[in-house]
Structure formats: C-alpha cells, structure tokens
Design a protein around this motif. Structure first.
Motif, PDB file in Angstrom:
ATOM      1  N   VAL A  85      31.198  24.397  25.304  1.00  0.00           N
ATOM      2  CA  VAL A  85      32.644  24.393  25.162  1.00  0.00           C
ATOM      3  C   VAL A  85      33.068  25.616  24.360  1.00  0.00           C
ATOM      4  O   VAL A  85      32.479  25.914  23.327  1.00  0.00           O
ATOM      5  CB  VAL A  85      33.128  23.110  24.446  1.00  0.00           C
ATOM      6  N   GLU A  86      34.071  26.305  24.847  1.00  0.00           N
ATOM      7  CA  GLU A  86      34.624  27.448  24.113  1.00  0.00           C
ATOM      8  C   GLU A  86      35.957  27.010  23.521  1.00  0.00           C
ATOM      9  O   GLU A  86      36.837  26.529  24.237  1.00  0.00           O
ATOM     10  CB  GLU A  86      34.837  28.618  25.069  1.00  0.00           C
ATOM     11  N   TYR A  87      36.112  27.142  22.213  1.00  0.00           N
ATOM     12  CA  TYR A  87      37.349  26.765  21.553  1.00  0.00           C
ATOM     13  C   TYR A  87      38.181  28.018  21.328  1.00  0.00           C
ATOM     14  O   TYR A  87      37.678  29.031  20.861  1.00  0.00           O
ATOM     15  CB  TYR A  87      37.057  26.065  20.218  1.00  0.00           C
ATOM     16  N   THR A  88      39.448  27.927  21.668  1.00  0.00           N
ATOM     17  CA  THR A  88      40.343  29.070  21.513  1.00  0.00           C
ATOM     18  C   THR A  88      41.179  28.907  20.249  1.00  0.00           C
ATOM     19  O   THR A  88      41.259  27.817  19.677  1.00  0.00           O
ATOM     20  CB  THR A  88      41.298  29.193  22.713  1.00  0.00           C
ATOM     21  N   GLU A  89      41.808  29.990  19.863  1.00  0.00           N
ATOM     22  CA  GLU A  89      42.717  29.917  18.719  1.00  0.00           C
ATOM     23  C   GLU A  89      43.874  28.975  19.027  1.00  0.00           C
ATOM     24  O   GLU A  89      44.368  28.277  18.152  1.00  0.00           O
ATOM     25  CB  GLU A  89      43.202  31.309  18.355  1.00  0.00           C
ATOM     26  N   SER A  90      44.290  28.925  20.285  1.00  0.00           N
ATOM     27  CA  SER A  90      45.361  28.000  20.696  1.00  0.00           C
ATOM     28  C   SER A  90      44.945  26.548  20.471  1.00  0.00           C
ATOM     29  O   SER A  90      45.773  25.711  20.091  1.00  0.00           O
ATOM     30  CB  SER A  90      45.718  28.208  22.167  1.00  0.00           C
ATOM     31  N   ASP A  91      43.670  26.242  20.708  1.00  0.00           N
ATOM     32  CA  ASP A  91      43.174  24.885  20.456  1.00  0.00           C
ATOM     33  C   ASP A  91      43.346  24.515  18.984  1.00  0.00           C
ATOM     34  O   ASP A  91      43.734  23.394  18.652  1.00  0.00           O
ATOM     35  CB  ASP A  91      41.693  24.764  20.827  1.00  0.00           C
ATOM     36  N   THR A  94      32.392  26.763  13.503  1.00  0.00           N
ATOM     37  CA  THR A  94      33.271  27.214  14.587  1.00  0.00           C
ATOM     38  C   THR A  94      34.727  27.113  14.161  1.00  0.00           C
ATOM     39  O   THR A  94      35.500  28.048  14.337  1.00  0.00           O
ATOM     40  CB  THR A  94      33.027  26.378  15.868  1.00  0.00           C
ATOM     41  N   ALA A  95      35.090  25.985  13.566  1.00  0.00           N
ATOM     42  CA  ALA A  95      36.469  25.794  13.102  1.00  0.00           C
ATOM     43  C   ALA A  95      36.817  26.831  12.038  1.00  0.00           C
ATOM     44  O   ALA A  95      37.889  27.445  12.079  1.00  0.00           O
ATOM     45  CB  ALA A  95      36.663  24.384  12.552  1.00  0.00           C
ATOM     46  N   LEU A  96      35.918  27.063  11.102  1.00  0.00           N
ATOM     47  CA  LEU A  96      36.160  28.013  10.022  1.00  0.00           C
ATOM     48  C   LEU A  96      36.338  29.436  10.569  1.00  0.00           C
ATOM     49  O   LEU A  96      37.240  30.159  10.140  1.00  0.00           O
ATOM     50  CB  LEU A  96      35.011  27.961   9.023  1.00  0.00           C
ATOM     51  N   ASN A  97      35.516  29.811  11.523  1.00  0.00           N
ATOM     52  CA  ASN A  97      35.657  31.141  12.132  1.00  0.00           C
ATOM     53  C   ASN A  97      37.018  31.299  12.801  1.00  0.00           C
ATOM     54  O   ASN A  97      37.686  32.325  12.649  1.00  0.00           O
ATOM     55  CB  ASN A  97      34.545  31.393  13.153  1.00  0.00           C
ATOM     56  N   LYS A  98      37.460  30.284  13.536  1.00  0.00           N
ATOM     57  CA  LYS A  98      38.765  30.341  14.202  1.00  0.00           C
ATOM     58  C   LYS A  98      39.897  30.373  13.177  1.00  0.00           C
ATOM     59  O   LYS A  98      40.881  31.088  13.352  1.00  0.00           O
ATOM     60  CB  LYS A  98      38.948  29.156  15.157  1.00  0.00           C
ATOM     61  N   LEU A  99      39.765  29.601  12.106  1.00  0.00           N
ATOM     62  CA  LEU A  99      40.793  29.589  11.065  1.00  0.00           C
ATOM     63  C   LEU A  99      40.917  30.963  10.410  1.00  0.00           C
ATOM     64  O   LEU A  99      42.033  31.451  10.187  1.00  0.00           O
ATOM     65  CB  LEU A  99      40.475  28.515  10.019  1.00  0.00           C
TER      66      LEU A  99
END
Length: 77
Positions: A8-14, A44-49
C-alpha cells in the motif's frame, strides 16, 4: 506469491484526510494515532507528517522528550 515490498502506498492526501475526518478538527494527533487511523507504520506516518509540514500549513509541537503532536491550524478569518 506477491512481490516483496510495500503493498500500500500512502499519499499526503491520505494523511490530510485523517485530520479532516475527525469530530474535533482542532485536536492534535500523534504520529502513532495517525498511523493507527491509516493502518500504516508509525515511521510511514511520521515521514508523511514531516513532508506535509514542509509543504502545507500542517503544524507540530514538541510536547515531551521525544513526543510531538500535529494539527492543521483552524483559521478564524
């Protein structure tokens, strides 16, 4: 057998949607809470944040030794 790697690829929009889909829009979240709501790892969440903080109005504040909370400021214009 599926190929190795992330499925699964999580986007910044997610991540932004996690903040927008809450009852209390102003309540800050930890990276762990964002990860739980997305169903991804804390890293993963921390990187996107961190990416979002650089490119949007997402804001964070250190609240302890290594703890940080994240929120989208509510504008009262």
């Amino acid at each position: 057998m599926s190929p190795p790697g992330r499925e699964v690829e999580y986007t910044e929009s997610d991540v932004i949607e996690v903040f927008k889909d809450r009852d209390d829009y102003a309540e800050p979240l930890t990276a762990s809470e964002v990860a739980e709501l997305l169903g991804c790892s804390r890293r993963t969440a921390l990187n996107k944040l961190h990416d979002l903080q650089e490119s949007t109005d997402l804001t964070s504040k250190k609240v302890g030794g290594r703890s940080r909370v994240w929120w989208i400021p509510v504008r009262m214009d």
